[in-house]
Enzyme design. Structure first.
Site, PDB file in Angstrom:
ATOM      1  N   GLU A 146       0.811  -1.220   0.000  1.00 27.64           N
ATOM      2  CA  GLU A 146       0.000   0.000   0.000  1.00 27.64           C
ATOM      3  C   GLU A 146       0.847   1.273   0.000  1.00 27.64           C
ATOM      4  OE1 GLU A 146      -2.841  -0.566   3.167  1.00 27.64           O
ATOM      5  OE2 GLU A 146      -3.844  -2.192   2.098  1.00 27.64           O
ATOM      6  N   GLU A 190      -4.710  -8.725  -1.459  1.00 32.77           N
ATOM      7  CA  GLU A 190      -5.372  -8.631  -0.147  1.00 32.77           C
ATOM      8  C   GLU A 190      -6.800  -8.158  -0.367  1.00 32.77           C
ATOM      9  OE1 GLU A 190      -3.036  -6.665   2.999  1.00 32.77           O
ATOM     10  OE2 GLU A 190      -4.879  -5.633   3.585  1.00 32.77           O
TER      11      GLU A 190
END
Length: 563
Positions: free
Chosen positions: A219, A338
């Site tokens: 991220e 994810e």
């Protein structure tokens, strides 16, 4: 009672009373399921035709498409005045718990992605590391409110014992912030320092630990979450990491994949530039994350999961990821690294219940249509969205949904045409390691049932403006019946397999899922239960009850693409 409802009721009672049903306990459990049928069959019923296009695949997944994550979050990770992680961290998880071992082994194999928000604060206790190797602690001002942490070699060895014992396929997320410095809030600059990661990878190779793929960062892409890195610098660092992997694995029989950036697809230009800068044959898989249900405390989560529009909007993201790869990096492929549905540890009231499988399975079906190769569920264990309960390690409903997908849905994705209500979702794949086709049917409606007829496009004539002109089921002439319930019969050419998933006591927020009316629970020895189908006459329609899910396997469906 209408004639059609009477036939359906006769159909299910015949299944329970068949003399070939195996065992009184199984028959009685199924009879309990049948007690609810009068109420189910009195609901609104819709006839639907689904045409499966078996001549060519529209996409392809990896053989091990279903994946689950292990995360770094310590017990102190809290959201909404709840701390649902317990001892499920990579640091403190009980790696010898028999339920954990059996849950992984049941997949034969399960891909496990080791990573998460704190991975870019992890150092590895190996080589030139000059400080003590300690786990995370709460720290004001730290990224995500925690200090840096360290993975000890002893813990890495223990994790690999679990992976090797269970046959897991491992994807490991590396720290991509190491060596960089923060120049303004949330923005990090400087080249990646590869020294600690190199030592760690070298040790991993020396021990013979078969890491299938290394993922770089979590991220940090696009707008980032709490930290972000420029796409050009990220691309240069990928080239450096690829060179390290090529060097260290030059004597290995198998080469690991390089995966990145494990972030949200919120800036298409950033991802395009990453592919262009890193160049051909560097990035094997471009990974992105999915939390399309919003925050875990959103009171609308239940309505979102049963709303076709709320589920469908994310298809644009899958489509844009696919187009970005096609245009800027066709040597790469798409992964979901994810996906937990609801972010901030998931929803305490929904993520571990039967209802969540409607979102989860729909996502697996949708992602696969856009050539997504791997889909990693957040988490295997941990938070509210774990496939296993964080405290007891007992499987939640989504565990069984994942296992059924893994066993039944092959990597070839087939196109389907479906008429009727948007509340019935349909996905078709080649069967897993067997001939034929498997369909996934999801009924999002709380009141409407569906009677589904499946046809092969090879045997259907379509005339513009007139719809389906020729009624041609692919196998004819058998009486509508279910002849057997159990696991020891051979499937002949006149039968299909049906796996109907419903909620215990009709409560869609139940923690217990029923398979063909039988609760899916660990047996007395703590083992994963058998997932036995109903064997049904292939010429009969498929009945899908309100708020239910069904996998339907057709062993003799003529699909040239699956040959």
């Amino acid at each position: 009672m209408s004639a059609s409802l009477s036939k359906k009721r006769h159909f299910y009672w015949e299944a329970a009373l068949s003399p070939s049903a195996q065992g009184m306990g199984l028959k009685l459990a199924f009879l309990l399921f049948l007690c609810s049928l009068p109420a189910i069959l009195s609901q609104e019923n819709n006839d639907v035709t689904i045409i499966v296009k078996g001549s060519v695949t529209e996409a392809e997944t990896d053989d091990n498409f279903v994946c689950a994550t292990l995360d770094w979050w310590p017990p102190e990770k809290c959201n909404y005045k709840q701390c649902p992680w317990g001892k499920s961290s990579i640091f403190n998880l009980d790696l010898n718990h028999p339920y954990l071992v059996r849950a992984i082994e049941a997949f034969r194999p399960l891909r496990i992605r080791v990573g998460g928000s704190l991975q870019d604060q992890i150092k590895y206790g190996i080589g030139s590391l000059k400080f003590s190797c300690d786990p995370f602690t709460k720290m004001s001002g730290g990224l995500f409110g925690f200090s840096k942490g360290c993975l000890s070699i002893a813990r890495w060895d223990a994790l690999n014992l679990l992976f090797q014992k269970t046959g897991a396929i491992v994807t490991f997320g590396l720290n991509a912030l190491y060596g960089r410095h923060q120049v303004q809030k949330g923005f990090w600059q400087g080249a990646w320092n590869s020294s600690n990661a190199r030592d760690f990878i070298e040790y991993t190779i020396s021990k013979g630990y078969p890491v299938d793929s290394w993922e770089f960062g979590n991220e940090l892409s696009g707008r980032g979450v709490l930290a972000r890195v420029d796409a050009e610098q990220y691309g240069k660092d990928l080239i450096s990491l690829k060179a390290i992997l090529d060097e260290l694995y030059k004597k290995s029989r198998s080469k690991p994949l390089l995966v990145a950036p494990g972030g949200f697809f919120d800036n298409q230009q950033w991802y395009a530039k990453l592919l262009e800068v890193s160049g051909p044959s560097v990035l094997n898989a471009m990974s992105h994350h999915v939390y399309n249900l919003g925050p875990g405390n959103d009171p609308r989560i239940v309505s979102k999961i049963t709303d076709p529009k709320s589920l469908s909007w994310f298809a644009d993201t899958f489509r844009n990821v696919q187009l970005t790869i096609q245009r800027h990096g066709p040597w790469s492929s798409a992964w979901v690294g994810e996906a937990g549905g609801a972010y901030n540890s998931g929803s305490r009231l929904v993520s571990n219940t039967f209802l969540n499988s409607f979102w989860y399975l729909d996502q697996l079906g949708m992602a696969s249509k856009y050539n997504t190769k791997v889909y990693c569920r957040q988490t295997l264990i941990g938070g509210n969205y774990g496939l296993l309960d964080t405290q007891t390690f007992i499987p939640n409903p989504d565990y069984y949904s994942a296992l059924l997908w893994h066993r039944l849905m092959g990597k070839g994705v087939l196109s389907v045409d479906i008429s009727g209500s948007p509340f019935l979702r349909a996905y078709a794949h080649c069967r897993k390691q067997k001939s034929g086709v498997t369909m996934l049917l999801i009924n999002l409606s709380k009141s409407a049932a569906f009677t589904v007829t499946v046809r092969n496009d090879l045997n259907v004539d379509l005339a513009e403006g007139n719809g389906i002109q020729k009624d041609s089921s692919f196998i004819h002439g058998l009486k509508q019946t279910v002849s057997w319930i159990g696991k020891e019969a051979s499937l002949d050419s006149h039968k299909r397999e049906e796996y109907h998933l419903t909620a215990k006591d009709g409560n869609h927020l139940s923690r217990i899922m029923l398979l063909n009316g039988i609760p899916l629970q660990l047996n007395k020895n703590g083992e994963i239960p058998a997932l036995n189908p109903l064997l049904v006459s292939v010429s009969s329609p498929i009945f899908i009850a309100p708020l239910s899910i069904a996998f339907v396997a057709f062993p003799n469906f003529e699909a040239r693409a699956c040959a």
